[in-house]
Design a protein around this motif. Structure first.
Motif, PDB file in Angstrom:
ATOM      1  N   HIS A 154       0.808  -1.216   0.000  1.00  0.00           N
ATOM      2  CA  HIS A 154       0.000   0.000   0.000  1.00  0.00           C
ATOM      3  C   HIS A 154       0.848   1.275   0.000  1.00  0.00           C
ATOM      4  CE1 HIS A 154      -4.298   1.376   1.308  1.00  0.00           C
ATOM      5  NE2 HIS A 154      -3.902   1.944   0.196  1.00  0.00           N
ATOM      6  N   LEU A 155       1.655   1.482   1.034  1.00  0.00           N
ATOM      7  CA  LEU A 155       2.501   2.667   1.109  1.00  0.00           C
ATOM      8  C   LEU A 155       3.506   2.729  -0.046  1.00  0.00           C
ATOM      9  CD1 LEU A 155       3.442   5.259   2.516  1.00  0.00           C
ATOM     10  CD2 LEU A 155       4.785   3.831   4.091  1.00  0.00           C
ATOM     11  N   PRO A 156       4.202   1.638  -0.383  1.00  0.00           N
ATOM     12  CA  PRO A 156       5.145   1.715  -1.500  1.00  0.00           C
ATOM     13  C   PRO A 156       4.500   2.116  -2.833  1.00  0.00           C
ATOM     14  CG  PRO A 156       5.578  -0.241  -0.212  1.00  0.00           C
ATOM     15  CD  PRO A 156       4.291   0.338   0.307  1.00  0.00           C
ATOM     16  N   GLY A 157       3.259   1.726  -3.039  1.00  0.00           N
ATOM     17  CA  GLY A 157       2.561   2.108  -4.273  1.00  0.00           C
ATOM     18  C   GLY A 157       2.428   3.614  -4.399  1.00  0.00           C
ATOM     19  N   TYR A 158       2.134   4.276  -3.292  1.00  0.00           N
ATOM     20  CA  TYR A 158       2.007   5.734  -3.321  1.00  0.00           C
ATOM     21  C   TYR A 158       3.370   6.412  -3.443  1.00  0.00           C
ATOM     22  CZ  TYR A 158      -2.993   5.641  -2.708  1.00  0.00           C
ATOM     23  OH  TYR A 158      -4.335   5.446  -2.930  1.00  0.00           O
ATOM     24  N   VAL A 159       4.382   5.864  -2.818  1.00  0.00           N
ATOM     25  CA  VAL A 159       5.738   6.405  -2.962  1.00  0.00           C
ATOM     26  C   VAL A 159       6.172   6.284  -4.423  1.00  0.00           C
ATOM     27  CG1 VAL A 159       8.165   6.093  -2.312  1.00  0.00           C
ATOM     28  CG2 VAL A 159       6.379   5.950  -0.556  1.00  0.00           C
ATOM     29  N   ASP A 160       5.974   5.120  -5.003  1.00  0.00           N
ATOM     30  CA  ASP A 160       6.385   4.876  -6.392  1.00  0.00           C
ATOM     31  C   ASP A 160       5.606   5.716  -7.398  1.00  0.00           C
ATOM     32  OD1 ASP A 160       8.161   3.017  -5.393  1.00  0.00           O
ATOM     33  OD2 ASP A 160       6.944   1.272  -5.963  1.00  0.00           O
ATOM     34  N   ALA A 210       1.188  13.637  -8.909  1.00  0.00           N
ATOM     35  CA  ALA A 210       1.416  15.078  -9.007  1.00  0.00           C
ATOM     36  C   ALA A 210       1.124  15.577 -10.421  1.00  0.00           C
ATOM     37  CB  ALA A 210       2.846  15.423  -8.602  1.00  0.00           C
ATOM     38  N   ALA A 211       1.510  14.793 -11.417  1.00  0.00           N
ATOM     39  CA  ALA A 211       1.261  15.164 -12.814  1.00  0.00           C
ATOM     40  C   ALA A 211      -0.230  15.221 -13.129  1.00  0.00           C
ATOM     41  CB  ALA A 211       1.964  14.184 -13.749  1.00  0.00           C
ATOM     42  N   LYS A 212      -1.047  14.517 -12.339  1.00  0.00           N
ATOM     43  CA  LYS A 212      -2.506  14.519 -12.534  1.00  0.00           C
ATOM     44  C   LYS A 212      -3.187  15.545 -11.633  1.00  0.00           C
ATOM     45  CE  LYS A 212      -3.307  10.558 -15.071  1.00  0.00           C
ATOM     46  NZ  LYS A 212      -4.418   9.861 -15.630  1.00  0.00           N
ATOM     47  N   ALA A 226      10.345   3.543   4.912  1.00  0.00           N
ATOM     48  CA  ALA A 226       9.772   3.342   3.578  1.00  0.00           C
ATOM     49  C   ALA A 226      10.259   4.375   2.564  1.00  0.00           C
ATOM     50  CB  ALA A 226       8.244   3.385   3.662  1.00  0.00           C
ATOM     51  N   GLY A 227      11.081   5.328   2.996  1.00  0.00           N
ATOM     52  CA  GLY A 227      11.622   6.327   2.076  1.00  0.00           C
ATOM     53  C   GLY A 227      10.581   7.275   1.514  1.00  0.00           C
ATOM     54  N   VAL A 228       9.671   7.755   2.362  1.00  0.00           N
ATOM     55  CA  VAL A 228       8.585   8.614   1.883  1.00  0.00           C
ATOM     56  C   VAL A 228       8.972  10.077   1.741  1.00  0.00           C
ATOM     57  CG1 VAL A 228       6.849   7.103   2.923  1.00  0.00           C
ATOM     58  CG2 VAL A 228       7.567   9.155   4.148  1.00  0.00           C
ATOM     59  N   ASP A 229      10.157  10.462   2.202  1.00  0.00           N
ATOM     60  CA  ASP A 229      10.566  11.866   2.263  1.00  0.00           C
ATOM     61  C   ASP A 229      10.198  12.647   1.009  1.00  0.00           C
ATOM     62  OD1 ASP A 229      11.473  13.197   4.418  1.00  0.00           O
ATOM     63  OD2 ASP A 229      13.596  13.035   3.942  1.00  0.00           O
ATOM     64  N   GLY A 230       9.381  13.685   1.193  1.00  0.00           N
ATOM     65  CA  GLY A 230       8.996  14.546   0.089  1.00  0.00           C
ATOM     66  C   GLY A 230       7.952  13.950  -0.834  1.00  0.00           C
ATOM     67  N   LYS A 231       7.509  12.733  -0.565  1.00  0.00           N
ATOM     68  CA  LYS A 231       6.536  12.077  -1.441  1.00  0.00           C
ATOM     69  C   LYS A 231       5.196  11.837  -0.758  1.00  0.00           C
ATOM     70  CE  LYS A 231      10.067   9.846  -4.198  1.00  0.00           C
ATOM     71  NZ  LYS A 231      10.658   8.594  -4.653  1.00  0.00           N
ATOM     72  N   HIS A 239      -4.964   2.296  -8.679  1.00  0.00           N
ATOM     73  CA  HIS A 239      -6.407   2.476  -8.917  1.00  0.00           C
ATOM     74  C   HIS A 239      -6.787   3.947  -8.835  1.00  0.00           C
ATOM     75  CE1 HIS A 239     -10.606   1.159  -9.029  1.00  0.00           C
ATOM     76  NE2 HIS A 239     -10.827   2.121  -8.142  1.00  0.00           N
ATOM     77  N   LEU A 240      -6.283   4.637  -7.813  1.00  0.00           N
ATOM     78  CA  LEU A 240      -6.597   6.050  -7.639  1.00  0.00           C
ATOM     79  C   LEU A 240      -6.075   6.863  -8.810  1.00  0.00           C
ATOM     80  CD1 LEU A 240      -7.956   7.799  -5.384  1.00  0.00           C
ATOM     81  CD2 LEU A 240      -5.642   8.388  -4.684  1.00  0.00           C
ATOM     82  N   LEU A 241      -4.911   6.542  -9.269  1.00  0.00           N
ATOM     83  CA  LEU A 241      -4.321   7.237 -10.417  1.00  0.00           C
ATOM     84  C   LEU A 241      -5.211   7.097 -11.648  1.00  0.00           C
ATOM     85  CD1 LEU A 241      -1.822   8.812 -11.319  1.00  0.00           C
ATOM     86  CD2 LEU A 241      -0.705   6.629 -11.794  1.00  0.00           C
ATOM     87  N   GLY A 242      -5.787   5.914 -11.849  1.00  0.00           N
ATOM     88  CA  GLY A 242      -6.694   5.694 -12.977  1.00  0.00           C
ATOM     89  C   GLY A 242      -7.988   6.466 -12.875  1.00  0.00           C
ATOM     90  N   GLN A 243      -8.345   6.932 -11.680  1.00  0.00           N
ATOM     91  CA  GLN A 243      -9.573   7.688 -11.483  1.00  0.00           C
ATOM     92  C   GLN A 243      -9.398   9.181 -11.734  1.00  0.00           C
ATOM     93  OE1 GLN A 243     -10.375   6.334  -7.411  1.00  0.00           O
ATOM     94  NE2 GLN A 243     -12.217   5.352  -8.202  1.00  0.00           N
ATOM     95  N   LEU A 244      -8.170   9.637 -11.784  1.00  0.00           N
ATOM     96  CA  LEU A 244      -7.916  11.060 -11.985  1.00  0.00           C
ATOM     97  C   LEU A 244      -7.919  11.410 -13.459  1.00  0.00           C
ATOM     98  CD1 LEU A 244      -5.092  11.457  -9.342  1.00  0.00           C
ATOM     99  CD2 LEU A 244      -7.405  12.379  -9.187  1.00  0.00           C
ATOM    100  N   ALA A 245      -8.568  12.522 -13.781  1.00  0.00           N
ATOM    101  CA  ALA A 245      -8.650  12.957 -15.189  1.00  0.00           C
ATOM    102  C   ALA A 245      -7.345  13.576 -15.641  1.00  0.00           C
ATOM    103  CB  ALA A 245      -9.788  13.945 -15.342  1.00  0.00           C
TER     104      ALA A 245
END
Length: 161
Positions: free
Chosen positions: A53-59, A65-67, A90-95, A155-161
């Motif tokens: 879950h968390l790594p998916g958002y970091v990656d 951001a582009a969306k 998890a290396g989330v710094d700045g993400k 999944h969330l990324l696919g929902q953004l226009a």
């Protein structure tokens, strides 16, 4: 009853995990005038949460951001020190911003809790994701118990226009 698309996020103070320790953060400061991708996990350092879950958002931070996502927020019913340690590992710094919902107040206010007492976890936040635009929920993905899919970054990324 849980929060729904079209509802405003409740006004309250959250606790942000920072390098200097816990810091208060109002939901108004977090959400007003911005687009935020928020996701909730049942617990820091738990298997699915840490491995997927968390790594998916970091990656996917740059793609989100582009969306148009201004900030990615991870919330869990853990204290700020645990959230900071988990974020560091998890290396989330700045993400991803790590938010502690230590007493479960935010999860309760959203109507998105479950009782994990059978696993020694007590009251926890459900696994979900949402898009919040200017304080209003515009997308909401709530997982069934034990599942991981619709709350993922992909999944969330696919929902953004």
């Amino acid at each position: 009853m849980s929060i729904n698309v079209g509802d405003k996020v409740p006004a309250m103070t959250l606790i942000k995990a920072t390098a200097d320790g816990p810091a208060p953060l109002s939901t108004a400061d977090l959400f007003n005038g911005r687009t935020v991708a928020l996701f909730s996990v049942p617990g820091a350092f738990t298997p699915t949460c840490s491995a997927r879950h968390l790594p998916g958002y970091v990656d996917n931070a740059e793609a989100l951001a582009a969306k148009g996502v201004d900030e990615i927020v991870c919330v869990s019913v853990n204290d700020a020190f645990v959230m900071a340690a988990w974020g560091k590992s998890a290396g989330v710094d700045g993400k991803v911003t790590m938010i502690a919902d230590g007493n479960g107040d935010f999860s309760k206010a959203l109507g998105l809790t479950f009782d994990g007492s059978n696993f020694g976890m007590g009251l926890r936040g459900q696994r979900f994701s949402m898009i919040v635009k200017d304080g209003t929920v515009t997308g909401l993905n709530i997982e069934p118990p034990g599942a991981f899919g619709v709350s993922s970054a992909e999944h969330l990324l696919g929902q953004l226009a």
